[in-house]
Structures are given as C-alpha cells and as structure tokens.
Design a protein around this motif. Structure first.
Motif, PDB file in Angstrom:
ATOM      1  N   CYS A   1       0.822  -1.205   0.000  1.00  0.00           N
ATOM      2  CA  CYS A   1       0.000   0.000   0.000  1.00  0.00           C
ATOM      3  C   CYS A   1       0.854   1.253   0.000  1.00  0.00           C
ATOM      4  O   CYS A   1       0.582   2.205  -0.755  1.00  0.00           O
ATOM      5  CB  CYS A   1      -0.922  -0.010   1.222  1.00  0.00           C
ATOM      6  SG  CYS A   1      -1.942   1.473   1.390  1.00  0.00           S
TER       7      CYS A   1
ATOM      8  N   ASP B   1       2.479   1.519  -3.468  1.00  0.00           N
ATOM      9  CA  ASP B   1       1.498   1.884  -4.492  1.00  0.00           C
ATOM     10  C   ASP B   1       1.087   3.347  -4.378  1.00  0.00           C
ATOM     11  O   ASP B   1       0.896   4.032  -5.404  1.00  0.00           O
ATOM     12  CB  ASP B   1       0.257   0.997  -4.375  1.00  0.00           C
ATOM     13  CG  ASP B   1       0.489  -0.430  -4.845  1.00  0.00           C
ATOM     14  OD1 ASP B   1       1.514  -0.668  -5.522  1.00  0.00           O
ATOM     15  OD2 ASP B   1      -0.341  -1.302  -4.528  1.00  0.00           O
ATOM     16  N   SER B   2       0.946   3.837  -3.150  1.00  0.00           N
ATOM     17  CA  SER B   2       0.564   5.236  -2.941  1.00  0.00           C
ATOM     18  C   SER B   2       1.623   6.173  -3.492  1.00  0.00           C
ATOM     19  O   SER B   2       1.306   7.211  -4.084  1.00  0.00           O
ATOM     20  CB  SER B   2       0.337   5.498  -1.444  1.00  0.00           C
ATOM     21  OG  SER B   2      -0.705   4.704  -0.932  1.00  0.00           O
TER      22      SER B   2
ATOM     23  N   ALA C   1       1.820  12.067  -1.892  1.00  0.00           N
ATOM     24  CA  ALA C   1       1.063  10.825  -1.713  1.00  0.00           C
ATOM     25  C   ALA C   1       0.254  10.818  -0.419  1.00  0.00           C
ATOM     26  O   ALA C   1      -0.457   9.839  -0.144  1.00  0.00           O
ATOM     27  CB  ALA C   1       2.015   9.632  -1.735  1.00  0.00           C
TER      28      ALA C   1
ATOM     29  N   LYS D   1      -7.615  13.337   2.307  1.00  0.00           N
ATOM     30  CA  LYS D   1      -7.063  12.504   1.236  1.00  0.00           C
ATOM     31  C   LYS D   1      -5.666  11.983   1.568  1.00  0.00           C
ATOM     32  O   LYS D   1      -4.886  11.666   0.683  1.00  0.00           O
ATOM     33  CB  LYS D   1      -7.002  13.307  -0.074  1.00  0.00           C
ATOM     34  CG  LYS D   1      -8.370  13.646  -0.656  1.00  0.00           C
ATOM     35  CD  LYS D   1      -8.226  14.384  -1.977  1.00  0.00           C
ATOM     36  CE  LYS D   1      -9.583  14.682  -2.600  1.00  0.00           C
ATOM     37  NZ  LYS D   1      -9.459  15.403  -3.898  1.00  0.00           N
ATOM     38  N   THR D   2      -5.349  11.878   2.839  1.00  0.00           N
ATOM     39  CA  THR D   2      -4.043  11.359   3.222  1.00  0.00           C
ATOM     40  C   THR D   2      -3.998   9.845   3.020  1.00  0.00           C
ATOM     41  O   THR D   2      -5.031   9.185   2.901  1.00  0.00           O
ATOM     42  CB  THR D   2      -3.733  11.687   4.695  1.00  0.00           C
ATOM     43  OG1 THR D   2      -4.774  11.148   5.511  1.00  0.00           O
ATOM     44  CG2 THR D   2      -3.649  13.193   4.906  1.00  0.00           C
ATOM     45  N   ALA D   3      -2.781   9.328   2.975  1.00  0.00           N
ATOM     46  CA  ALA D   3      -2.602   7.876   2.825  1.00  0.00           C
ATOM     47  C   ALA D   3      -3.104   7.153   4.068  1.00  0.00           C
ATOM     48  O   ALA D   3      -2.947   7.641   5.192  1.00  0.00           O
ATOM     49  CB  ALA D   3      -1.140   7.568   2.580  1.00  0.00           C
TER      50      ALA D   3
ATOM     51  N   CYS E   1      -2.565   3.478   4.954  1.00  0.00           N
ATOM     52  CA  CYS E   1      -2.052   2.122   4.727  1.00  0.00           C
ATOM     53  C   CYS E   1      -2.029   1.293   6.013  1.00  0.00           C
ATOM     54  O   CYS E   1      -2.221   0.091   5.980  1.00  0.00           O
ATOM     55  CB  CYS E   1      -0.652   2.177   4.134  1.00  0.00           C
ATOM     56  SG  CYS E   1      -0.637   2.841   2.436  1.00  0.00           S
TER      57      CYS E   1
END
Length: 268
Positions: free
Chosen positions: A69, A72-73, A205, A263-265, A267
């Motif tokens: 994750c 990918d981010s 990201a 909209k932060t990651a 994971c």
C-alpha cells in the motif's frame, strides 16, 4: 623520473571529464549517464531475480499488504513515465534495516526496516527515497562514472611510459583520489538528491513529510551510518536531518492540503 608530466595531465583531464554532465536529473543537476536504460533495466531485473532466490519473502500477509500500500501510494504520484510501469514490490524476511529499488522497476524492503520505520510515513520516506534513485537514473550514473574513471586511469597508465615504482605509486594515489574525490561524492550527491525527491513524493502521496526527519533520528539512535562522511557513500545522519528540515517548508503545505481534504494515505 620515467613518468611523463604530459601523460599525467592527460590522465587527470580524462578523469575529470567524467564530471561533465550530458543529461540532467529531475532536480536539474548535470549527470554523466552513458549506458542505455534498457541495459540498466536488464541488470536490475536479473539482480532482483537472484535476490528472490537467495532471500525468502515474508510470510506475513498483513505486513506485505501494508508495504504494498505504501509503495502503491507513492508510485501513483510519480511522473507518468514511471507510474505506468509494472512495479514489483517484495518484502524480504531479513533483519537488515534497509530497502532498495532497482532499474527495471523492482523494489525490495527488508522486514528489519519495519523495526526502525515506526509508521507508514516513515516507511514512505524510505521507499520514496529508493524510488527516486530509479527515477533520477542514479544507478546508470554511478556505473557510468565508475567505468569512465577506471578507463581514464587505465589509459593514463598506458600512456605514461615505462614501469617504475614512482609510476605505480602515482597511479595508486590517483586511484584513491578518484574514489574519494569523484565516486564517493557522486554517491553522496545521489543520496541527498533522493532524500529531497522522496520528500516531495511522500508529501504528494499523503504521507507526513515531518516523519522523514524522525526516521533519521531513529536511524541515529540505532547506530546507523557511523563512517566519516568524507569516506562514506552516504551523507551523515545529521546532514540528512538538516537538509530534510530545510526542505519541509516546501512540502508540508502539500501534505496539509491533503489533510484538509481527508485525502491522506491510509495504509496502516
């Protein structure tokens, strides 16, 4: 002395020629990278294939999912040429506190790194740094520099007259000088450049760029990178922390804007 001054000048000029850039990195730094990227990609794929044979992948599905994750981010915010590639990410079951990315779009992360990278943003700082090495063609640049330096010294040796103890001593000194004065500084400049590019990637990201500084504080606490900076391929931890802190003001607003938009990651 048998050694000819004119030949010494030729050798030194040839060695210095490796510092002349023929392309530019993403930060605008002049580069010397002469090998075809296709060849570098083949070398990277071959090396990664061998590593997968020698080092087992982690069997922890949750850890693998978290690492994938994060990768990918970060890949999703890379320049189009790179984000559209088929990246392969492997979590290796090994105690090394390390990660790497190779030409050919291969990423390896060791489980030992997860004992120092305490959260997703700290892991993103490392993975972003490694992705930056590939995007900035640092592997090509390092191989090109080493090849050109060795060839320049070999040419100078052939042109410098008959064998003698003085000649041998001089070229031994030139070899050491090339290592400390050309190859190692190039490597340190690559590491610093990858740090700053990675900082930008992680902020875009949705990872907290401030955690990059904490990561290197963790590294320092763990005793990493104790070699004198002059003789190391990496900047000292204190230098990295200082440079990262100096560039937070450019990247923190990007992250904070994503926080405001939720909209932060996410994971782990």
């Amino acid at each position: 002395m048998v050694f000819k001054k004119v030949s010494l000048k030729i050798a030194m000029a040839a060695a210095l020629a490796v510092m002349v850039g023929c392309s530019s990195s993403p930060t605008g730094r002049k580069q010397f990278a002469v090998l075809p990227d296709s060849q570098m990609n083949e070398m990277g794929v071959q090396s990664f294939t061998e590593m997968k044979k020698e080092i087992p992948a982690s069997s922890d599905a949750k850890l693998r999912e978290q690492v994938q994750c994060v990768a990918d981010s970060l890949i999703a915010v890379l320049p189009e040429k790179y984000r559209n590639q088929d990246w392969e990410v492997v979590l290796f079951n090994d105690e090394q506190v390390n990660a790497f990315a190779l030409p050919g779009y291969k990423v390896g992360i060791y489980t030992g790194l997860l004992t120092v990278a305490e959260n997703q943003s700290q892991l993103a700082a490392v993975v972003g740094h490694e992705l930056a090495h590939v995007i900035a063609r640092h592997g090509n640049e390092r191989v090109s520099t080493q090849l050109a330096t060795s060839q320049a010294l070999a040419l100078g040796y052939q042109l410098s007259g008959e064998e003698s103890p003085e000649k041998i001593a001089i070229f031994q000194a030139l070899g050491i000088g090339a290592q400390v004065g050309i190859i190692l500084p190039f490597s340190r400049s690559h590491e610093s450049e990858a740090d700053l590019l990675g900082l930008s990637y992680m902020a875009k990201a949705g990872f907290d760029p401030r955690e990059s500084v904490q990561l290197w504080r963790n590294m320092s606490a763990g005793g990493e990178s104790k070699a004198p900076e002059l003789l190391s391929t990496h900047p000292s931890n204190s230098t990295r922390i200082k440079d990262l802190q100096a560039n937070l003001s450019k990247n923190l607003p990007i992250y904070e804007d994503l926080v405001a938009q939720n909209k932060t990651a996410k994971c782990y």
